[in-house]
Scaffold this motif. Sequence first.
Motif, mmCIF file in Angstrom:
data_model
loop_
_atom_site.group_PDB
_atom_site.id
_atom_site.type_symbol
_atom_site.label_atom_id
_atom_site.label_comp_id
_atom_site.label_asym_id
_atom_site.label_seq_id
_atom_site.Cartn_x
_atom_site.Cartn_y
_atom_site.Cartn_z
ATOM 1 N N VAL A 41 4.153 -2.961 -1.441
ATOM 2 C CA VAL A 41 3.575 -2.281 -0.443
ATOM 3 C C VAL A 41 2.215 -2.629 -0.046
ATOM 4 C CG1 VAL A 41 2.661 0.542 -1.307
ATOM 5 C CG2 VAL A 41 4.734 -0.054 -2.076
ATOM 6 N N SER A 42 2.209 -2.036 0.733
ATOM 7 C CA SER A 42 0.260 -1.865 1.624
ATOM 8 C C SER A 42 -0.375 -0.790 1.808
ATOM 9 C CB SER A 42 0.924 -2.885 3.153
ATOM 10 O OG SER A 42 0.622 -0.947 3.913
ATOM 11 N N PRO A 43 -1.707 -1.376 1.313
ATOM 12 C CA PRO A 43 -3.378 -0.587 0.970
ATOM 13 C C PRO A 43 -2.966 0.620 2.013
ATOM 14 C CG PRO A 43 -3.759 -2.335 0.873
ATOM 15 C CD PRO A 43 -2.593 -2.808 1.026
ATOM 16 N N SER A 44 -2.372 0.648 3.371
ATOM 17 C CA SER A 44 -2.723 0.941 4.706
ATOM 18 C C SER A 44 -1.200 2.731 4.023
ATOM 19 C CB SER A 44 -2.578 0.326 5.547
ATOM 20 O OG SER A 44 -1.408 0.082 6.347
ATOM 21 N N THR A 45 -0.164 2.003 4.092
ATOM 22 C CA THR A 45 0.616 2.942 3.838
ATOM 23 C C THR A 45 0.436 3.850 2.065
ATOM 24 O OG1 THR A 45 2.698 0.903 4.021
ATOM 25 C CG2 THR A 45 3.089 2.688 2.851
ATOM 26 N N VAL A 46 0.037 3.556 0.996
ATOM 27 C CA VAL A 46 -0.677 4.509 0.646
ATOM 28 C C VAL A 46 -0.954 5.139 0.857
ATOM 29 C CG1 VAL A 46 -1.849 4.324 -2.059
ATOM 30 C CG2 VAL A 46 -0.531 1.843 -1.652
ATOM 31 N N ARG A 47 -2.096 4.950 1.357
ATOM 32 C CA ARG A 47 -3.633 6.163 2.588
ATOM 33 C C ARG A 47 -2.350 7.221 3.070
ATOM 34 N NH1 ARG A 47 -6.871 1.455 3.073
ATOM 35 N NH2 ARG A 47 -6.822 1.165 5.337
ATOM 36 N N ASP A 49 0.249 7.861 3.156
ATOM 37 C CA ASP A 49 1.382 8.643 2.094
ATOM 38 C C ASP A 49 0.173 9.850 1.709
ATOM 39 O OD1 ASP A 49 3.682 6.779 3.137
ATOM 40 O OD2 ASP A 49 3.956 6.101 0.941
ATOM 41 N N ALA A 50 -0.863 9.134 1.278
ATOM 42 C CA ALA A 50 -1.641 10.415 0.404
ATOM 43 C C ALA A 50 -1.983 11.419 1.840
ATOM 44 C CB ALA A 50 -2.808 9.196 -0.213
ATOM 45 N N ALA A 51 -2.155 10.975 2.530
ATOM 46 C CA ALA A 51 -3.073 11.556 3.675
ATOM 47 C C ALA A 51 -2.524 12.482 3.940
ATOM 48 C CB ALA A 51 -3.213 10.922 5.040
ATOM 49 N N GLY A 59 -5.699 11.894 -4.069
ATOM 50 C CA GLY A 59 -6.811 11.254 -4.946
ATOM 51 C C GLY A 59 -8.248 10.864 -3.939
ATOM 52 N N LYS A 60 -9.297 10.776 -4.586
ATOM 53 C CA LYS A 60 -10.583 11.002 -4.176
ATOM 54 C C LYS A 60 -10.619 9.496 -3.625
ATOM 55 C CE LYS A 60 -11.940 14.061 -7.528
ATOM 56 N NZ LYS A 60 -13.461 14.176 -8.937
ATOM 57 N N PHE A 61 -11.817 9.697 -2.599
ATOM 58 C CA PHE A 61 -12.356 9.101 -1.922
ATOM 59 C C PHE A 61 -13.066 7.830 -1.994
ATOM 60 C CE2 PHE A 61 -10.900 11.740 1.820
ATOM 61 C CZ PHE A 61 -9.924 10.132 2.589
ATOM 62 N N GLY A 62 -13.929 8.118 -2.949
ATOM 63 C CA GLY A 62 -14.338 7.972 -3.832
ATOM 64 C C GLY A 62 -16.180 7.232 -3.482
ATOM 65 N N THR A 63 -16.119 6.108 -2.622
ATOM 66 C CA THR A 63 -17.746 5.403 -1.837
ATOM 67 C C THR A 63 -17.558 5.523 -0.282
ATOM 68 O OG1 THR A 63 -16.989 3.083 -2.589
ATOM 69 C CG2 THR A 63 -18.712 4.237 -3.840
ATOM 70 N N VAL A 64 -15.734 5.070 -0.151
ATOM 71 C CA VAL A 64 -15.866 4.974 1.559
ATOM 72 C C VAL A 64 -14.709 5.316 2.163
ATOM 73 C CG1 VAL A 64 -15.247 2.559 1.180
ATOM 74 C CG2 VAL A 64 -16.058 3.470 2.986
ATOM 75 N N ASP A 65 -14.049 5.639 2.639
ATOM 76 C CA ASP A 65 -13.088 5.796 3.704
ATOM 77 C C ASP A 65 -12.222 4.786 4.229
ATOM 78 O OD1 ASP A 65 -10.522 6.627 4.446
ATOM 79 O OD2 ASP A 65 -11.544 8.941 5.147
ATOM 80 N N CYS A 66 -11.450 4.559 3.273
ATOM 81 C CA CYS A 66 -10.948 2.579 3.820
ATOM 82 C C CYS A 66 -9.620 3.321 5.446
ATOM 83 C CB CYS A 66 -10.030 1.946 3.105
ATOM 84 S SG CYS A 66 -11.141 1.470 1.876
ATOM 85 N N LEU A 253 -7.533 1.577 -2.209
ATOM 86 C CA LEU A 253 -6.207 2.800 -1.694
ATOM 87 C C LEU A 253 -5.894 4.075 -1.498
ATOM 88 C CD1 LEU A 253 -4.066 0.761 -3.920
ATOM 89 C CD2 LEU A 253 -3.511 0.327 -1.989
ATOM 90 N N ALA A 254 -7.289 4.320 -1.513
ATOM 91 C CA ALA A 254 -7.399 5.940 -1.702
ATOM 92 C C ALA A 254 -7.545 6.350 -0.697
ATOM 93 C CB ALA A 254 -9.585 5.836 -2.269
ATOM 94 N N PRO A 255 -7.552 7.757 -0.545
ATOM 95 C CA PRO A 255 -7.252 8.532 -1.619
ATOM 96 C C PRO A 255 -5.863 8.951 -2.151
ATOM 97 C CG PRO A 255 -7.153 10.083 0.496
ATOM 98 C CD PRO A 255 -7.342 8.648 0.660
#
Length: 265
Positions: A41-47, A49-51, A59-66, A253-255
Amino acid sequence: MPAIHKMRKPATRLRPRAVFLGLATLTVSVALSGCTKLDTVSPSTVRKDAADAKPADQGKFGTVDCRKAKCIALTFDAGPSENTPRLLKILKEKAVPATFFTLGKNHIVKYPELVKQMDAEGHEVASHTWSHKILTKIDAKEARAELERPNKAIEKLIGKKPTLMRPPQGRTNDTVNKLSRELGLSEILWTVTAKDYTTNDSALIEKRVLEQSSRDGIILLHDIYKGTVPAVPGIIDALKQRGYVFVTVPQLLAPGKAEPGKVYR
């Protein structure tokens, strides 16, 4: 986390241990070989799916929205080692977080204060198993022990178990996948490798990383080799100049969040 590529002739002769650990950079087609091929699974897919999920499930974005920033993750395998204090100093000076896939035997046990320092300074402490045994070549009982022991050792040092694991040589299969899920671990492979086990030439290591890096990349390096840590400042500076933002793997991966038993790259 790989068919074996033809490697450049090492600049210096490496010790057997270096060659052993260096096999960690096989390509994904072999890494996921076994009885059944496992999808990554790629990071963009995780993001994404979360969106698409309900707000309460995000989840939380933390320090930056990738999703907007040009993110990349710097990861180090097989430490800590005598080279790690210098690496941590560089990362602190450059304000760059990293993800450390630590080994238990001869590493966590030998350098417990460095593990604590990694966590205290905002880095992600993850597992690279206890003794670097190839998980697909041992039975399930032994593989479970290879995964459980560093979990316990890390938790004892920093008060929390790791949630990420990188299998030695990137080799995984259904059994490893199942064990990881049961132990609350997500498997993290990579997209960029410097093959730093083949050379102590820091300039070459830097060149290899820069040639392969792209958005959402996961860079694999080893803080156990002499040529690697000196290459890190140049890698960081060059990628920052290209507009990259360095993040830990969870931040990449966030959010969204890595799920136990899944394989990411």
